[in-house]
Design an enzyme around this catalytic site. Structure first.
Site, PDB file in Angstrom:
ATOM      1  N   SER A 175       0.874  -1.183   0.000  1.00  0.00           N
ATOM      2  CA  SER A 175       0.000   0.000   0.000  1.00  0.00           C
ATOM      3  C   SER A 175       0.907   1.229   0.000  1.00  0.00           C
ATOM      4  O   SER A 175       2.082   1.138   0.389  1.00  0.00           O
ATOM      5  CB  SER A 175      -0.852  -0.011   1.273  1.00  0.00           C
ATOM      6  N   TYR A 235      -2.451  -0.635  10.319  1.00  0.00           N
ATOM      7  CA  TYR A 235      -2.450  -0.917   8.885  1.00  0.00           C
ATOM      8  C   TYR A 235      -1.117  -0.507   8.254  1.00  0.00           C
ATOM      9  O   TYR A 235      -0.488  -1.281   7.534  1.00  0.00           O
ATOM     10  CB  TYR A 235      -3.625  -0.189   8.213  1.00  0.00           C
TER      11      TYR A 235
HETATM   12  P1  NAD Z   1     -11.606  -6.370  -0.247  1.00  0.00           P
HETATM   13  O1  NAD Z   1     -12.028  -6.278   1.183  1.00  0.00           O
HETATM   14  O2  NAD Z   1     -12.526  -5.914  -1.310  1.00  0.00           O
HETATM   15  O3  NAD Z   1     -11.160  -7.867  -0.548  1.00  0.00           O
HETATM   16  C1  NAD Z   1     -10.299  -8.568   0.305  1.00  0.00           C
HETATM   17  C2  NAD Z   1     -10.536 -10.057   0.128  1.00  0.00           C
HETATM   18  O4  NAD Z   1      -9.642 -10.743   1.028  1.00  0.00           O
HETATM   19  C3  NAD Z   1     -11.957 -10.486   0.487  1.00  0.00           C
HETATM   20  O5  NAD Z   1     -12.432 -11.401  -0.488  1.00  0.00           O
HETATM   21  C4  NAD Z   1     -11.800 -11.182   1.845  1.00  0.00           C
HETATM   22  O6  NAD Z   1     -12.739 -12.213   2.058  1.00  0.00           O
HETATM   23  C5  NAD Z   1     -10.381 -11.744   1.726  1.00  0.00           C
HETATM   24  N1  NAD Z   1      -9.766 -11.956   3.033  1.00  0.00           N
HETATM   25  C6  NAD Z   1      -9.652 -11.069   4.060  1.00  0.00           C
HETATM   26  N2  NAD Z   1      -9.062 -11.660   5.100  1.00  0.00           N
HETATM   27  C7  NAD Z   1      -8.777 -12.939   4.724  1.00  0.00           C
HETATM   28  C8  NAD Z   1      -8.154 -14.039   5.368  1.00  0.00           C
HETATM   29  N3  NAD Z   1      -7.728 -13.977   6.638  1.00  0.00           N
HETATM   30  N4  NAD Z   1      -7.998 -15.200   4.674  1.00  0.00           N
HETATM   31  C9  NAD Z   1      -8.449 -15.290   3.408  1.00  0.00           C
HETATM   32  N5  NAD Z   1      -9.063 -14.299   2.747  1.00  0.00           N
HETATM   33  C10 NAD Z   1      -9.217 -13.129   3.407  1.00  0.00           C
HETATM   34  O7  NAD Z   1     -10.194  -5.594  -0.315  1.00  0.00           O
HETATM   35  P2  NAD Z   1      -9.424  -4.848  -1.518  1.00  0.00           P
HETATM   36  O8  NAD Z   1      -9.711  -3.414  -1.445  1.00  0.00           O
HETATM   37  O9  NAD Z   1      -9.615  -5.579  -2.786  1.00  0.00           O
HETATM   38  O10 NAD Z   1      -7.928  -5.006  -0.987  1.00  0.00           O
HETATM   39  C11 NAD Z   1      -7.104  -6.071  -1.386  1.00  0.00           C
HETATM   40  C12 NAD Z   1      -5.687  -5.803  -0.907  1.00  0.00           C
HETATM   41  O11 NAD Z   1      -5.236  -4.546  -1.408  1.00  0.00           O
HETATM   42  C13 NAD Z   1      -5.542  -5.729   0.616  1.00  0.00           C
HETATM   43  O12 NAD Z   1      -4.323  -6.338   1.007  1.00  0.00           O
HETATM   44  C14 NAD Z   1      -5.496  -4.226   0.896  1.00  0.00           C
HETATM   45  O13 NAD Z   1      -4.780  -3.917   2.062  1.00  0.00           O
HETATM   46  C15 NAD Z   1      -4.755  -3.760  -0.348  1.00  0.00           C
HETATM   47  N6  NAD Z   1      -4.998  -2.342  -0.646  1.00  0.00           N
HETATM   48  C16 NAD Z   1      -6.259  -1.897  -0.888  1.00  0.00           C
HETATM   49  C17 NAD Z   1      -6.465  -0.552  -1.162  1.00  0.00           C
HETATM   50  C18 NAD Z   1      -7.833   0.013  -1.442  1.00  0.00           C
HETATM   51  O14 NAD Z   1      -7.966   1.253  -1.420  1.00  0.00           O
HETATM   52  N7  NAD Z   1      -8.821  -0.792  -1.730  1.00  0.00           N
HETATM   53  C19 NAD Z   1      -5.368   0.333  -1.173  1.00  0.00           C
HETATM   54  C20 NAD Z   1      -4.093  -0.166  -0.922  1.00  0.00           C
HETATM   55  C21 NAD Z   1      -3.913  -1.517  -0.661  1.00  0.00           C
END
Ligand code: NAD
Length: 258
Positions: free
Chosen positions: A142, A155
């Protein structure tokens, strides 16, 4: 075909939603067999159905990435039928708070999913990648990894560890034909962001969405497909010279703010 993943098998954690779902769909379109590891069965199987409806192939494995035994068993089951080429450590969770309002349970929860989950995934695939002298790992970090985000103590801390884990693994396995990079998005419009706004700003959701969009100098949030396209490039043969690097994809957040 450029950026082809034909004949490759990719493991994608958190492939049931948001960025992981977009990566799963993109990789399947480029010919990969996609293995989705997610603890949300409904979302994970719905991504598999979507891929199959578009003539791709995918399998779902219910899994909590923080559970080392579960990941090891699933990866070993996958290797009975497939040779794994790619691991995308994407599953992650958020937490809002500075150090004063982050209790030790919050910290353990974030540590277990965001750090230990990535460690578990890498540890399980490394022996297979070493044996075939090739493999690609992408960790979802991130912008918080390198600059920190205010009121996101746990985070930011865990995503910082994802960044340095990436550098460490890249160094240790560069001579084994294994590439390891990370992607650092700014805000991307996914259920992760929608859930955060709903939970923390129930009375002014539209206003908060607008504010969060404006924190990227480009004036909007990223789209999951934009992150998926970067992941595709980094996992393709076209990126064969790239390892040990962090890729911010942030609408100018890090370099153009202030
Ligand atoms: P999201 O919540 O839409 O999807 C996350 C997925 O991970 C979900 O399907 C959830 O069920 C699964 N998950 C969560 N914990 C789990 C576990 N313990 N075991 C197995 N599966 C698990 O999230 P997103 O926005 O698509 O984010 C995905 C990644 O990108 C994350 O690592 C997040 O930190 C990172 N990220 C997101 C953003 C953003 O703005 N959306 C920005 C920077 C980084």
């Amino acid at each position: 075909m450029i950026f082809s993943l034909k004949g490759k098998t990719a493991i994608i954690t958190g492939g049931g939603s948001g960025i992981g779902k977009a990566i799963s769909n993109t990789f399947a379109k480029q010919g990969a067999h996609v293995c989705i590891l997610d603890f949300n069965e409904e979302n994970g199987t719905s991504t598999v159905t979507e891929i199959e409806n578009n003539n791709g192939t995918a399998s779902f494995y219910k899994c909590d990435v923080s559970n080392q035994e579960q990941i090891e068993n699933i990866i070993s089951e996958i290797t009975n039928n497939h040779s794994i080429n790619i691991l995308i450590n994407n599953a992650g969770i958020a937490h809002v708070g500075n150090i004063e309002n982050t209790n030790s349970e919050d910290l353990d929860r974030l540590y277990n999913v965001n750090i230990k989950g990535v460690y578990n995934g890498i540890k399980a695939v490394i022996p297979h990648f070493k044996k075939k002298k090739s493999g690609v790992i992408i960790n979802m970090a991130s912008i918080a990894s390198s600059v920190g985000i205010s009121d996101r103590f746990a985070y930011s801390m865990t995503k910082g560890a994802v960044l340095t884990m990436t550098y460490s693994v890249a160094k240790d396995y560069v001579t084994h034909g294994i590439r390891c990079n990370c992607i650092s998005p700014a805000r991307v419009h996914t259920p992760f962001v929608d859930g955060f706004i709903k939970q923390n700003y129930p009375d002014n959701q539209a206003e908060m969405f607008e504010n969060l969009s404006k924190t990227q100098p480009i004036g909007r949030m990223g789209k999951p497909e934009e992150i998926a396209n970067l992941a595709l490039y980094l996992c393709s043969n076209e990126a064969s010279f790239i390892t040990g690097t962090d890729f911010p994809i942030d609408g100018g957040f890090i370099k153009l703010n202030g």
